[in-house]
Write a protein that holds these residues in place. Structure first.
Motif, PDB file in Angstrom:
ATOM      1  N   UNK A 183       1.090  -0.981  -0.192  1.00  0.00           N
ATOM      2  CA  UNK A 183       0.019  -0.142   0.285  1.00  0.00           C
ATOM      3  C   UNK A 183       1.081   1.232  -0.142  1.00  0.00           C
ATOM      4  N   UNK A 184       2.191   1.253   0.149  1.00  0.00           N
ATOM      5  CA  UNK A 184       2.397   2.621  -0.216  1.00  0.00           C
ATOM      6  C   UNK A 184       4.413   1.848  -1.226  1.00  0.00           C
ATOM      7  N   UNK A 185       4.420   3.022  -0.857  1.00  0.00           N
ATOM      8  CA  UNK A 185       6.001   3.549  -2.042  1.00  0.00           C
ATOM      9  C   UNK A 185       7.077   3.475  -1.734  1.00  0.00           C
ATOM     10  N   UNK A 186       8.342   3.785  -1.994  1.00  0.00           N
ATOM     11  CA  UNK A 186       9.137   4.970  -1.447  1.00  0.00           C
ATOM     12  C   UNK A 186       9.200   6.192  -1.626  1.00  0.00           C
ATOM     13  N   UNK A 187      10.135   6.388  -0.298  1.00  0.00           N
ATOM     14  CA  UNK A 187       9.869   7.577  -0.300  1.00  0.00           C
ATOM     15  C   UNK A 187      10.761   8.959  -0.008  1.00  0.00           C
ATOM     16  N   UNK A 188      10.825  10.320  -0.464  1.00  0.00           N
ATOM     17  CA  UNK A 188      12.748  10.826  -0.333  1.00  0.00           C
ATOM     18  C   UNK A 188      12.058  12.266   0.770  1.00  0.00           C
ATOM     19  N   UNK A 189      13.261  12.342   1.535  1.00  0.00           N
ATOM     20  CA  UNK A 189      13.384  13.179   1.676  1.00  0.00           C
ATOM     21  C   UNK A 189      15.030  14.163   1.971  1.00  0.00           C
ATOM     22  N   UNK A 245      19.891  13.161   0.624  1.00  0.00           N
ATOM     23  CA  UNK A 245      17.965  12.914   0.100  1.00  0.00           C
ATOM     24  C   UNK A 245      18.131  11.743   1.058  1.00  0.00           C
ATOM     25  N   UNK A 246      17.365  11.967   1.693  1.00  0.00           N
ATOM     26  CA  UNK A 246      16.528  10.790   2.465  1.00  0.00           C
ATOM     27  C   UNK A 246      15.873   9.722   1.842  1.00  0.00           C
ATOM     28  N   UNK A 247      15.883   8.283   1.864  1.00  0.00           N
ATOM     29  CA  UNK A 247      15.318   7.889   0.837  1.00  0.00           C
ATOM     30  C   UNK A 247      14.486   7.032   2.454  1.00  0.00           C
ATOM     31  N   UNK A 248      13.238   6.315   2.064  1.00  0.00           N
ATOM     32  CA  UNK A 248      12.277   5.059   2.572  1.00  0.00           C
ATOM     33  C   UNK A 248      11.956   4.204   2.136  1.00  0.00           C
ATOM     34  N   UNK A 249      11.718   3.411   2.401  1.00  0.00           N
ATOM     35  CA  UNK A 249      11.065   2.081   1.857  1.00  0.00           C
ATOM     36  C   UNK A 249      10.253   1.665   2.230  1.00  0.00           C
ATOM     37  N   UNK A 250       9.441   1.495   3.259  1.00  0.00           N
ATOM     38  CA  UNK A 250       8.476   0.025   3.456  1.00  0.00           C
ATOM     39  C   UNK A 250       8.107  -0.536   2.899  1.00  0.00           C
ATOM     40  N   UNK A 251       8.894  -1.576   3.887  1.00  0.00           N
ATOM     41  CA  UNK A 251       9.259  -3.422   4.208  1.00  0.00           C
ATOM     42  C   UNK A 251       8.412  -3.860   4.785  1.00  0.00           C
ATOM     43  N   UNK A 252       7.710  -4.972   4.491  1.00  0.00           N
ATOM     44  CA  UNK A 252       7.055  -5.913   5.926  1.00  0.00           C
ATOM     45  C   UNK A 252       7.944  -6.449   6.809  1.00  0.00           C
TER      46      UNK A 252
END
Length: 69
Positions: free
Chosen positions: A1-7, A46-53
């Motif tokens: 339900x989510x994708x990778x994000x960058x800040x 950049x801080x990258x975030x990938x939600x994983x189970x």
């Protein structure tokens, strides 16, 4: 339900015009090979975030893998 994000700490706009992936599943283990095209208006951190189970095992892949596929 989510994708990778960058800040970006500098509040710059970050663009991701393309993403390529290979996903393999052997019945027990899923392998994700992910390559992304990312750019900003100017150089920034950049801080990258990938939600994983679950906690993944991460290794650097061969840059030619997607071309060979």
């Amino acid at each position: 339900m989510a994708d990778r994000g960058m800040i970006s700490p500098s509040q710059q706009a970050i663009y991701e015009p393309g993403q390529k992936a290979i996903i393999a599943w052997d019945g027990a283990t899923e392998m994700l090979y992910l390559a992304t095209d990312v750019y900003a208006e100017s150089q920034t951190s950049v801080l990258e975030i990938i939600p994983l189970p679950a906690l993944p095992d991460i290794t650097i892949g061969d840059p030619q893998t997607l071309q060979r596929m």
